[in-house]
Design a protein around this motif. Structure first.
Motif, PDB file in Angstrom:
ATOM      1  N   ALA A  63      41.584 -27.356   5.777  1.00 20.70           N
ATOM      2  CA  ALA A  63      41.655 -26.563   7.078  1.00 20.70           C
ATOM      3  C   ALA A  63      40.493 -27.938   7.279  1.00 20.70           C
ATOM      4  O   ALA A  63      39.221 -27.760   6.078  1.00 20.70           O
ATOM      5  CB  ALA A  63      40.699 -25.516   6.716  1.00 20.70           C
ATOM      6  N   MET A  64      39.756 -28.567   8.610  1.00 18.67           N
ATOM      7  CA  MET A  64      38.494 -28.378   9.117  1.00 18.67           C
ATOM      8  C   MET A  64      38.512 -28.387  10.192  1.00 18.67           C
ATOM      9  O   MET A  64      39.240 -27.647  11.483  1.00 18.67           O
ATOM     10  CB  MET A  64      39.402 -30.412   9.529  1.00 18.67           C
ATOM     11  CG  MET A  64      38.023 -30.462  10.344  1.00 18.67           C
ATOM     12  SD  MET A  64      37.965 -32.555  10.581  1.00 18.67           S
ATOM     13  CE  MET A  64      38.682 -33.799   9.629  1.00 18.67           C
ATOM     14  N   VAL A  65      36.999 -27.734  10.310  1.00 19.78           N
ATOM     15  CA  VAL A  65      36.090 -27.536  11.358  1.00 19.78           C
ATOM     16  C   VAL A  65      36.458 -27.960  12.632  1.00 19.78           C
ATOM     17  O   VAL A  65      36.038 -28.835  12.771  1.00 19.78           O
ATOM     18  CB  VAL A  65      34.741 -26.578  10.607  1.00 19.78           C
ATOM     19  CG1 VAL A  65      33.885 -26.039  12.047  1.00 19.78           C
ATOM     20  CG2 VAL A  65      34.773 -26.301   9.627  1.00 19.78           C
ATOM     21  N   ASP A  66      36.674 -27.307  13.535  1.00 18.94           N
ATOM     22  CA  ASP A  66      37.283 -27.834  14.821  1.00 18.94           C
ATOM     23  C   ASP A  66      37.925 -28.933  14.992  1.00 18.94           C
ATOM     24  O   ASP A  66      38.233 -30.288  15.647  1.00 18.94           O
ATOM     25  CB  ASP A  66      35.984 -28.275  15.423  1.00 18.94           C
ATOM     26  CG  ASP A  66      35.023 -27.659  15.968  1.00 18.94           C
ATOM     27  OD1 ASP A  66      35.788 -26.651  16.226  1.00 18.94           O
ATOM     28  OD2 ASP A  66      33.791 -27.572  15.646  1.00 18.94           O
ATOM     29  N   GLY A  67      39.690 -28.932  13.796  1.00 23.27           N
ATOM     30  CA  GLY A  67      39.887 -29.749  13.499  1.00 23.27           C
ATOM     31  C   GLY A  67      41.529 -29.391  13.622  1.00 23.27           C
ATOM     32  O   GLY A  67      42.024 -29.190  14.749  1.00 23.27           O
ATOM     33  N   GLY A  68      42.240 -28.526  12.519  1.00 24.52           N
ATOM     34  CA  GLY A  68      42.565 -28.639  12.420  1.00 24.52           C
ATOM     35  C   GLY A  68      43.744 -27.462  11.056  1.00 24.52           C
ATOM     36  O   GLY A  68      41.953 -28.264   9.785  1.00 24.52           O
ATOM     37  N   LYS A  80      47.038 -20.948   8.098  1.00 25.86           N
ATOM     38  CA  LYS A  80      46.398 -19.808   9.151  1.00 25.86           C
ATOM     39  C   LYS A  80      46.244 -18.416   8.841  1.00 25.86           C
ATOM     40  O   LYS A  80      46.380 -17.951   7.377  1.00 25.86           O
ATOM     41  CB  LYS A  80      47.705 -19.323   9.859  1.00 25.86           C
ATOM     42  CG  LYS A  80      49.085 -18.905   9.857  1.00 25.86           C
ATOM     43  CD  LYS A  80      49.575 -18.967  10.787  1.00 25.86           C
ATOM     44  CE  LYS A  80      50.959 -18.217  11.494  1.00 25.86           C
ATOM     45  NZ  LYS A  80      51.145 -18.307   9.949  1.00 25.86           N
ATOM     46  N   ALA A  81      45.800 -17.547   9.544  1.00 25.90           N
ATOM     47  CA  ALA A  81      45.053 -16.369   9.288  1.00 25.90           C
ATOM     48  C   ALA A  81      46.345 -15.435   9.455  1.00 25.90           C
ATOM     49  O   ALA A  81      47.342 -15.537   9.972  1.00 25.90           O
ATOM     50  CB  ALA A  81      43.930 -16.126   9.930  1.00 25.90           C
ATOM     51  N   ARG A  82      46.251 -13.953   8.618  1.00 23.38           N
ATOM     52  CA  ARG A  82      47.571 -13.061   8.335  1.00 23.38           C
ATOM     53  C   ARG A  82      47.321 -12.509  10.452  1.00 23.38           C
ATOM     54  O   ARG A  82      46.165 -12.767  10.485  1.00 23.38           O
ATOM     55  CB  ARG A  82      47.412 -12.355   7.842  1.00 23.38           C
ATOM     56  CG  ARG A  82      47.756 -12.984   6.477  1.00 23.38           C
ATOM     57  CD  ARG A  82      48.367 -11.528   5.238  1.00 23.38           C
ATOM     58  NE  ARG A  82      47.035 -10.256   4.868  1.00 23.38           N
ATOM     59  CZ  ARG A  82      46.669  -9.934   4.399  1.00 23.38           C
ATOM     60  NH1 ARG A  82      46.013 -11.459   3.762  1.00 23.38           N
ATOM     61  NH2 ARG A  82      45.417  -8.969   4.523  1.00 23.38           N
ATOM     62  N   SER A  83      48.591 -12.402  10.371  1.00 21.77           N
ATOM     63  CA  SER A  83      48.175 -11.020  12.169  1.00 21.77           C
ATOM     64  C   SER A  83      47.182 -10.166  11.505  1.00 21.77           C
ATOM     65  O   SER A  83      47.097  -9.779  12.945  1.00 21.77           O
ATOM     66  CB  SER A  83      50.408 -10.991  12.505  1.00 21.77           C
ATOM     67  OG  SER A  83      50.814 -10.098  10.789  1.00 21.77           O
ATOM     68  N   SER A  84      47.204  -9.635  10.514  1.00 24.69           N
ATOM     69  CA  SER A  84      46.886  -8.510  11.027  1.00 24.69           C
ATOM     70  C   SER A  84      45.468  -7.655   9.438  1.00 24.69           C
ATOM     71  O   SER A  84      45.876  -8.985   8.335  1.00 24.69           O
ATOM     72  CB  SER A  84      47.233  -7.084  10.883  1.00 24.69           C
ATOM     73  OG  SER A  84      48.806  -6.846  10.196  1.00 24.69           O
ATOM     74  N   TYR A  85      44.872  -7.020   9.452  1.00 23.60           N
ATOM     75  CA  TYR A  85      43.705  -6.907   8.491  1.00 23.60           C
ATOM     76  C   TYR A  85      43.067  -5.344   8.632  1.00 23.60           C
ATOM     77  O   TYR A  85      43.427  -4.979   9.402  1.00 23.60           O
ATOM     78  CB  TYR A  85      42.631  -7.493   8.827  1.00 23.60           C
ATOM     79  CG  TYR A  85      43.327  -8.847   8.365  1.00 23.60           C
ATOM     80  CD1 TYR A  85      43.173  -9.693   7.012  1.00 23.60           C
ATOM     81  CD2 TYR A  85      43.506  -9.542   9.330  1.00 23.60           C
ATOM     82  CE1 TYR A  85      42.870 -10.794   6.696  1.00 23.60           C
ATOM     83  CE2 TYR A  85      43.604 -11.465   8.792  1.00 23.60           C
ATOM     84  CZ  TYR A  85      43.314 -11.674   7.522  1.00 23.60           C
ATOM     85  OH  TYR A  85      43.672 -13.125   7.658  1.00 23.60           O
ATOM     86  N   ASN A  86      43.195  -4.498   7.622  1.00 24.02           N
ATOM     87  CA  ASN A  86      42.844  -3.622   7.449  1.00 24.02           C
ATOM     88  C   ASN A  86      41.406  -3.311   7.486  1.00 24.02           C
ATOM     89  O   ASN A  86      40.452  -3.317   6.392  1.00 24.02           O
ATOM     90  CB  ASN A  86      43.752  -2.854   6.698  1.00 24.02           C
ATOM     91  CG  ASN A  86      43.418  -1.216   6.471  1.00 24.02           C
ATOM     92  OD1 ASN A  86      42.345  -0.577   7.384  1.00 24.02           O
ATOM     93  ND2 ASN A  86      44.429  -0.690   5.269  1.00 24.02           N
ATOM     94  N   LEU A  93      37.932 -20.821   5.760  1.00 30.34           N
ATOM     95  CA  LEU A  93      37.602 -19.578   6.456  1.00 30.34           C
ATOM     96  C   LEU A  93      36.854 -19.756   8.121  1.00 30.34           C
ATOM     97  O   LEU A  93      37.528 -19.654   8.761  1.00 30.34           O
ATOM     98  CB  LEU A  93      37.079 -18.855   5.883  1.00 30.34           C
ATOM     99  CG  LEU A  93      37.718 -17.876   5.235  1.00 30.34           C
ATOM    100  CD1 LEU A  93      36.656 -16.929   3.543  1.00 30.34           C
ATOM    101  CD2 LEU A  93      38.697 -16.809   4.945  1.00 30.34           C
ATOM    102  N   ARG A  94      35.902 -20.631   7.749  1.00 31.22           N
ATOM    103  CA  ARG A  94      35.412 -20.439   9.023  1.00 31.22           C
ATOM    104  C   ARG A  94      36.322 -21.377  10.406  1.00 31.22           C
ATOM    105  O   ARG A  94      36.167 -22.078  11.046  1.00 31.22           O
ATOM    106  CB  ARG A  94      33.912 -21.542   8.463  1.00 31.22           C
ATOM    107  CG  ARG A  94      32.288 -21.771   9.043  1.00 31.22           C
ATOM    108  CD  ARG A  94      31.621 -22.330   8.887  1.00 31.22           C
ATOM    109  NE  ARG A  94      31.360 -22.987   9.914  1.00 31.22           N
ATOM    110  CZ  ARG A  94      30.824 -24.293  10.147  1.00 31.22           C
ATOM    111  NH1 ARG A  94      31.068 -24.871   9.262  1.00 31.22           N
ATOM    112  NH2 ARG A  94      29.840 -24.490  11.455  1.00 31.22           N
ATOM    113  N   ALA A  95      37.004 -22.612   9.535  1.00 32.59           N
ATOM    114  CA  ALA A  95      37.963 -23.030  10.274  1.00 32.59           C
ATOM    115  C   ALA A  95      39.135 -22.630  11.104  1.00 32.59           C
ATOM    116  O   ALA A  95      39.599 -22.924  11.828  1.00 32.59           O
ATOM    117  CB  ALA A  95      38.580 -24.500   9.678  1.00 32.59           C
ATOM    118  N   LEU A  96      39.081 -21.510  10.484  1.00 36.12           N
ATOM    119  CA  LEU A  96      40.298 -20.599  10.864  1.00 36.12           C
ATOM    120  C   LEU A  96      39.583 -19.321  11.924  1.00 36.12           C
ATOM    121  O   LEU A  96      40.149 -18.269  12.244  1.00 36.12           O
ATOM    122  CB  LEU A  96      40.865 -19.538   9.797  1.00 36.12           C
ATOM    123  CG  LEU A  96      41.841 -20.689   9.161  1.00 36.12           C
ATOM    124  CD1 LEU A  96      42.737 -19.810   7.350  1.00 36.12           C
ATOM    125  CD2 LEU A  96      42.585 -22.040   9.812  1.00 36.12           C
TER     126      LEU A  96
END
Ligand SMILES: Nc1ncnc2c1ncn2[C@@H]1O[C@H](COP(=O)(O)O)[C@@H](OP(=O)(O)O)[C@H]1O
Ligand SMILES: [Mg+2]
Length: 444
Positions: free
Chosen positions: A303-308, A312-318, A393-396
């Protein structure tokens, strides 16, 4: 400026014209973009009426074209001609319309030459800000030249994969040759294997060969007597080409962090799922590119910050009762504090490797990859262990900070003192506020 030079170069030297054009006055026609311009070349070095070549000029022509020669002509009008108003360098006289057209043409050429260049420099300057507390880099000065972050990403992915091949080969050949390289501050023994060393060498020389001007910090010592040439063919994988635009930054603003084998302890125990190789690119201390590669399942997240990214992140977190993932071999008091903070029902997952634990927060299609909501580490940890995860993490849109919520700067010293807490799609600040005792726990 360029217009004047272009005009001067376009005029042939005397004598290259036919006799009819070799007179004191030469008319030249220039066509450009449909415009027809009339230029007049004046020879001032010869006396009036005695120019080289044939054909005397008419009095009207002379009046227009011989301004600098003393007036000494019996057949000509009695008073000297008025000096023309607009004279360009090299003795070229232009009518006001010609001047205007040349100015416009010059401006057009300058715009064409510099517009693309300036656009590229804009992104370069935007990323040229100095690191907090670091040495200041004057805008626009780049003694080490510029590096393209997209190329750096491509070579970082390749380095993680190539290092991973070494890690796998050594493990599968069972030639680890594990030995203790020292102790952590907490007294845990730190292991070093042939897998760490060979992976380190390959990753370092691939990156160094591709970007010689960039500062590279790798976990293991690089033996300069044991150099390896690892060529890079400069090809950029299709998925990176599609998602990331070229973006240049000054070479001296970049620090690359290499972890050639994360979870070495688990590697020696043959717990292969935890093992990763990682590369991180920080620009002015901020983590910008992260690559986490699993050599035993050939999975790579980048992943690249402000790039792509390709993850990806999961759809939900507890958020209420998060599953906390923590170190299995450098836990410190993390379990105790996590339970105090989130309650006794909080699920705590012990796992090896900082790379593995960051992947646990994401949507990773791997059957051997556990899932968690928050990653907490309370002991000292090195920047090559956490930089790639921080960048991903920052990129996402996620966060990795110290336990008191400070951003971690990836320049200077290689250690991170303040522990870490990582989350994504959660209120990170609220999580930190719930952890009043963890800071103390990290300095037990
Ligand atoms: N207190 C400490 N001191 C030094 N290194 C530490 C540490 N705690 C964790 N690490 C390093 O951080 C990485 C992840 O740790 P863990 O698996 O315990 O979560 C491991 O890196 P390496 O395996 O690359 O050496 C480990 O050695
Ligand atoms: Mg490591």
């Amino acid at each position: 400026m360029s217009t004047a030079v272009a005009v001067a170069l376009a005029i042939p030297p005397p004598g290259r014209h036919g006799p009819a054009k070799a007179a004191g006055q030469r008319d030249m026609l220039s066509e450009h973009g449909g415009l027809r311009l009339r230029l007049t070349r004046i020879q001032t070095a010869l006396p009036a009426g005695r120019e080289r070549g044939a054909g005397p000029a008419s009095p009207q022509q002379l009046q227009r074209s011989v301004p600098a020669v003393p007036w000494d002509c019996g057949d000509c009008p009695t008073s000297p001609p008025a000096r023309p108003a607009a004279m360009a360098p090299m003795g070229i006289r232009l009518s006001p319309l010609g001047m205007a057209v040349f100015c416009l043409l010059g401006l057009g050429v300058l715009y064409h030459l510099y517009s693309g260049f300036l656009a590229g420099r804009f992104a370069f300057f935007m990323l040229s800000e100095p690191a907090a507390g670091g040495p200041e880099t004057p805008h626009g000065s780049a003694p080490g030249g510029a590096v393209d972050l997209r190329e750096l990403l491509a070579v970082s992915v390749l380095a993680a994969v190539r290092g991973g091949e070494e890690v796998k080969r050594v493990r599968e050949g069972n030639v680890l040759n594990a030995k203790a390289k020292g102790k952590t501050r907490e007294g845990a023994e730190e292991q070093l294997t042939t897998g760490d060393l060979l992976s380190n060498r390959r990753m370092f020389y691939l990156l160094k060969g591709a970007f010689p001007a960039v500062q590279i910090n790798s976990e293991e010592r690089v033996d300069t007597a044991d150099q390896e040439t690892v060529p890079w063919d400069r090809s950029i994988p299709e998925d990176i080409k599609q998602k990331i635009q070229p973006q240049e930054v000054p070479a001296e603003s970049v620090t690359v962090w290499i972890d050639p084998l994360d979870a070495t302890q688990e590697y020696t125990e043959d717990l292969r799922q935890y093992v990763t190789t990682m590369v991180c690119v920080a620009v002015n201390g901020k983590p910008v590119i992260g690559v986490i590669h699993k050599p035993f399942s050939s999975y790579t997240a980048w992943a690249m910050v402000d790039g792509g990214s390709n993850v990806k992140a999961r759809s939900s977190y507890n958020e209420k009762t998060p599953r906390i993932i923590v170190s299995r071999s450098h836990a410190g008091k993390v379990e105790q504090v996590a339970r105090q903070t989130f309650g006794n029902k909080t699920v705590i997952i012990s796992a090896g490797g900082a790379g593995y634990k960051v992947l646990a927060l994401l949507d990773v299609p791997e059957k051997n990859q556990e899932k968690a909501d928050v990653y907490i580490h309370v002991t000292y940890i090195k920047k090559w262990d956490i930089c790639a995860g921080n960048a991903v993490l920052r990129a996402l849109g996620g966060h990795m900070t110290t336990l008191t919520g400070e951003e971690i700067s990836y320049t200077g010293s290689d250690g991170n003192e303040g522990g870490l807490i990582a989350s994504i799609n959660m209120n990170h600040k609220a999580l930190i506020e719930k952890l009043p005792d963890l800071e103390k726990a990290s300095h037990k």
